[in-house]
Scaffold this motif. Structure first.
Motif, PDB file in Angstrom:
ATOM      1  N   ALA A 190       0.932  -1.081   0.023  1.00  0.00           N
ATOM      2  CA  ALA A 190      -0.022  -0.035  -0.078  1.00  0.00           C
ATOM      3  C   ALA A 190       0.975   1.355  -0.196  1.00  0.00           C
ATOM      4  N   TYR A 191       1.860   1.205   0.666  1.00  0.00           N
ATOM      5  CA  TYR A 191       2.868   2.187   0.687  1.00  0.00           C
ATOM      6  C   TYR A 191       3.521   2.519  -0.712  1.00  0.00           C
ATOM      7  N   LEU A 192       4.025   1.412  -1.311  1.00  0.00           N
ATOM      8  CA  LEU A 192       4.611   1.627  -2.554  1.00  0.00           C
ATOM      9  C   LEU A 192       3.577   2.105  -3.618  1.00  0.00           C
ATOM     10  N   ARG A 193       2.262   1.750  -3.620  1.00  0.00           N
ATOM     11  CA  ARG A 193       1.308   2.304  -4.444  1.00  0.00           C
ATOM     12  C   ARG A 193       1.075   3.886  -4.116  1.00  0.00           C
ATOM     13  N   LEU A 194       1.182   4.169  -2.832  1.00  0.00           N
ATOM     14  CA  LEU A 194       1.110   5.699  -2.506  1.00  0.00           C
ATOM     15  C   LEU A 194       2.163   6.425  -3.212  1.00  0.00           C
ATOM     16  N   VAL A 195       3.361   5.530  -3.123  1.00  0.00           N
ATOM     17  CA  VAL A 195       4.451   6.441  -3.855  1.00  0.00           C
ATOM     18  C   VAL A 195       4.401   6.576  -5.498  1.00  0.00           C
ATOM     19  N   THR A 196       4.140   5.609  -5.949  1.00  0.00           N
ATOM     20  CA  THR A 196       3.780   5.404  -7.539  1.00  0.00           C
ATOM     21  C   THR A 196       2.515   6.117  -7.932  1.00  0.00           C
ATOM     22  N   ASP A 197       1.356   5.822  -6.988  1.00  0.00           N
ATOM     23  CA  ASP A 197       0.052   6.408  -7.761  1.00  0.00           C
ATOM     24  C   ASP A 197      -0.130   7.885  -7.449  1.00  0.00           C
ATOM     25  N   GLU A 198       0.524   8.280  -6.198  1.00  0.00           N
ATOM     26  CA  GLU A 198       0.068   9.628  -5.810  1.00  0.00           C
ATOM     27  C   GLU A 198       1.430  10.320  -5.653  1.00  0.00           C
ATOM     28  N   MET A 199       2.348  10.168  -4.749  1.00  0.00           N
ATOM     29  CA  MET A 199       3.599  10.877  -4.599  1.00  0.00           C
ATOM     30  C   MET A 199       4.091  11.394  -5.847  1.00  0.00           C
ATOM     31  N   GLU A 217      17.904  -1.317   0.526  1.00  0.00           N
ATOM     32  CA  GLU A 217      18.681  -1.949   1.466  1.00  0.00           C
ATOM     33  C   GLU A 217      17.549  -2.986   2.137  1.00  0.00           C
ATOM     34  N   PRO A 218      18.273  -3.959   2.564  1.00  0.00           N
ATOM     35  CA  PRO A 218      17.241  -4.685   3.601  1.00  0.00           C
ATOM     36  C   PRO A 218      16.299  -3.994   4.457  1.00  0.00           C
ATOM     37  N   ILE A 219      16.870  -3.028   5.080  1.00  0.00           N
ATOM     38  CA  ILE A 219      16.291  -2.400   6.190  1.00  0.00           C
ATOM     39  C   ILE A 219      15.328  -1.017   5.687  1.00  0.00           C
ATOM     40  N   ALA A 220      15.323  -1.202   4.135  1.00  0.00           N
ATOM     41  CA  ALA A 220      14.523  -0.059   3.451  1.00  0.00           C
ATOM     42  C   ALA A 220      13.522  -0.938   2.258  1.00  0.00           C
ATOM     43  N   PHE A 221      14.126  -0.821   1.225  1.00  0.00           N
ATOM     44  CA  PHE A 221      13.259  -1.021  -0.051  1.00  0.00           C
ATOM     45  C   PHE A 221      13.936  -2.432  -0.671  1.00  0.00           C
ATOM     46  N   SER A 222      13.091  -3.196  -1.598  1.00  0.00           N
ATOM     47  CA  SER A 222      13.655  -4.527  -2.239  1.00  0.00           C
ATOM     48  C   SER A 222      13.752  -3.869  -3.656  1.00  0.00           C
ATOM     49  N   THR A 223      14.775  -4.769  -4.499  1.00  0.00           N
ATOM     50  CA  THR A 223      14.886  -4.548  -5.769  1.00  0.00           C
ATOM     51  C   THR A 223      13.542  -4.223  -6.562  1.00  0.00           C
ATOM     52  N   GLU A 224      12.712  -5.590  -6.409  1.00  0.00           N
ATOM     53  CA  GLU A 224      11.315  -5.304  -6.704  1.00  0.00           C
ATOM     54  C   GLU A 224      10.510  -4.000  -6.638  1.00  0.00           C
ATOM     55  N   GLU A 225      10.701  -3.623  -5.454  1.00  0.00           N
ATOM     56  CA  GLU A 225       9.900  -2.321  -4.865  1.00  0.00           C
ATOM     57  C   GLU A 225      10.490  -1.339  -5.644  1.00  0.00           C
ATOM     58  N   VAL A 226      11.877  -1.212  -5.803  1.00  0.00           N
ATOM     59  CA  VAL A 226      12.378  -0.101  -6.407  1.00  0.00           C
ATOM     60  C   VAL A 226      11.996   0.035  -7.884  1.00  0.00           C
ATOM     61  N   ARG A 227      12.132  -1.093  -8.519  1.00  0.00           N
ATOM     62  CA  ARG A 227      11.608  -1.378  -9.843  1.00  0.00           C
ATOM     63  C   ARG A 227      10.359  -0.618 -10.083  1.00  0.00           C
ATOM     64  N   GLN A 228       9.337  -0.880  -9.196  1.00  0.00           N
ATOM     65  CA  GLN A 228       8.062  -0.277  -9.506  1.00  0.00           C
ATOM     66  C   GLN A 228       8.172   1.081  -9.243  1.00  0.00           C
ATOM     67  N   VAL A 229       8.975   1.730  -8.274  1.00  0.00           N
ATOM     68  CA  VAL A 229       9.086   3.063  -8.273  1.00  0.00           C
ATOM     69  C   VAL A 229       9.678   3.826  -9.454  1.00  0.00           C
ATOM     70  N   PHE A 230      10.708   3.160 -10.049  1.00  0.00           N
ATOM     71  CA  PHE A 230      11.387   3.607 -10.996  1.00  0.00           C
ATOM     72  C   PHE A 230      10.654   3.522 -12.557  1.00  0.00           C
ATOM     73  N   GLU A 231       9.762   2.374 -12.351  1.00  0.00           N
ATOM     74  CA  GLU A 231       8.961   2.385 -13.645  1.00  0.00           C
ATOM     75  C   GLU A 231       7.910   3.763 -13.499  1.00  0.00           C
ATOM     76  N   ALA A 232       7.426   4.119 -12.472  1.00  0.00           N
ATOM     77  CA  ALA A 232       6.641   5.099 -12.271  1.00  0.00           C
ATOM     78  C   ALA A 232       7.065   6.434 -12.478  1.00  0.00           C
ATOM     79  N   ALA A 233       8.599   6.702 -11.948  1.00  0.00           N
ATOM     80  CA  ALA A 233       9.124   7.872 -12.381  1.00  0.00           C
ATOM     81  C   ALA A 233       9.445   7.882 -14.045  1.00  0.00           C
ATOM     82  N   ARG A 234       9.524   6.658 -14.610  1.00  0.00           N
ATOM     83  CA  ARG A 234       9.960   6.933 -16.132  1.00  0.00           C
ATOM     84  C   ARG A 234       8.499   7.152 -16.600  1.00  0.00           C
TER      85      ARG A 234
END
Ligand code: DI6
Ligand code: FE
Length: 404
Positions: A190-199, A217-234
């Motif tokens: 849900a947080y990732l969706r907030l980042v990609t779909d709203e922020m 980082e393991p204490i932050a976000f995973s490769t898969e989650e970062v990919r989603q964010v980068f796709e939304a940025a792109r």
């Protein structure tokens, strides 16, 4: 005929950092001429156009002139401070332990959400004014301490306001995936969706973000989650940057390169494959010696491999309350030379031309070439190497921003 130039600085040694030149692009008995805030000429005074004229001529008295410093990685806008944790770390707690115990980024998030715009502006402006006094002419400012749409956008608006009210150029970066906010503990997706779909859409639509960044980082976000964010940025045409391989070998450099990121930052744990990927993509390696120093890390970024592969290397303060409470680019330069064994030439290029490249602004700033912004740092040093030799000595004589 009007005056040839608005202002001319003459009688000094230029370190032009021109891409085409050897080393620092040193010009003895040099002059810089500006018109409408842009460099009109930079080179030997003897080669200035005959009969030139200027509204003002300034004698450099033999001083060294470099491009103004570019701090390409800061988290300048935040509430509160983390000096208490700093003490805990001195007593043996690790950065990760403190983060998992609910301290770390999340404690700055609480302080930032509670701070009003005026407080966020004032505390950041104090730090920014010290950077300006240190010779910085362009600074990148990330969000990342709001972790909800309103506060993230508020931070970016404060960053834009700082650039509009201080004599410095500000570029902004949305760092939504910095940490998982407590209210989303049970629902990361849900947080990732907030980042990609709203922020990202809001920041893009309101022109508040020049780039998007993430903490992989393991204490932050995973490769898969970062990919989603980068796709939304792109999808919104926003370039990306990444906090990559800082604490663990998480394949951050390769992921950043995969998205053609402007930069991959930290890189202590980046391996040969990651270095090769950065070289292939033309992604800038941003080295952050302040975090390395403050966290007492012992694993250095693969400098020799980066050099061999021809990966551009930049140096920045990573000014943030948790891992790099460092405000001085001059200190960051000395730390980079001593801790990472970078040469003076690599550090000075890393704090100017290559830092500009890490912001996608190498066409506009970062070297003393005609057409670029007339951003200068005029130094009280005899040798360029002194810029990475002294620690805690502000060697700046005068800073020029857009010809003033
Ligand atoms: N890496 C860092 O070192 C900072 N952010 C990041 O992604 C830490 C930020 C903090 O501890 O407040
Ligand atoms: Fe950072």
């Amino acid at each position: 005929v009007g005056r040839t130039f608005d202002r001319v600085w003459r009688g000094g040694t230029l370190a032009t950092l021109s891409q085409a030149a050897e080393g620092l692009g040193i010009v003895q008995d040099g002059a810089v001429a500006c018109r409408d805030g842009r460099i009109a000429y930079a080179g030997p005074e003897a080669d200035m156009p005959l009969g030139w004229d200027a509204g003002e001529v300034i004698d450099l008295e033999g001083r060294l002139v470099t491009p103004g410093l570019v701090d390409c990685h800061t988290h300048l806008v935040f509430g509160g401070d983390r000096s208490a944790e700093f003490e805990m770390r001195r007593r043996g707690s690790s950065y990760e332990e403190i983060a998992r115990a609910g301290g770390g980024i999340v404690s700055t998030v609480r302080a930032t959400r509670a701070a009003d715009d005026g407080e966020l502006y004032r505390t950041a402006a104090d730090r920014l004014d010290r950077m300006i006094a240190d010779g910085v002419t362009t600074v990148e400012i990330k969000s990342g301490y709001g972790l909800d749409v309103e506060t993230e956008l508020r931070i970016l608006r404060v960053a834009r306001a700082l650039g509009a009210t201080r004599p410095v150029a500000v570029t902004t970066t949305l760092l939504g995936p910095h940490a998982l906010p407590p209210e989303f503990k049970a629902d990361r997706a849900a947080y990732l969706r907030l980042v990609t779909d709203e922020m990202i859409p809001r920041a893009s639509a309101e022109g508040l973000a020049d780039a998007v960044d993430a903490f992989l980082e393991p204490i932050a976000f995973s490769t898969e989650e970062v990919r989603q964010v980068f796709e939304a940025a792109r999808a919104r045409g926003l370039p990306v940057k990444l906090h990559a391989d800082q604490l663990t070998a998480s394949g951050g450099a390769a992921l950043a390169a995969d998205f053609g990121a402007l930069s991959a930052d930290h890189l202590e744990w980046t391996d040969e494959a990651g270095v090769a990927a950065l070289a292939e993509a033309g992604t800038v390696a941003v080295l952050l010696p302040g975090a390395f120093f403050s966290l007492r890390e012992d694993r250095k970024p693969p400098i020799e491999a980066l050099r061999r592969a021809g990966v551009p290397m930049a140096v920045a303060t990573d000014c943030n309350p948790g891992t790099s409470p460092l405000v001085s680019m001059q200190a960051a330069m000395t730390l980079a030379a001593v801790q990472f064994r970078l040469t003076a030439e690599e550090v000075i290029a890393g704090a100017t031309r290559e830092a500009a490249r890490a912001l996608g602004r190498e066409a506009d700033i970062g070297t003393l070439d005609p057409g670029k912004a007339c951003d200068l740092a005029i130094w009280d040093v005899e040798q360029p190497a002194e810029l990475v030799y002294w620690l805690g000595r502000n060697s700046l004589h005068v800073r020029v921003w857009r010809g003033r």
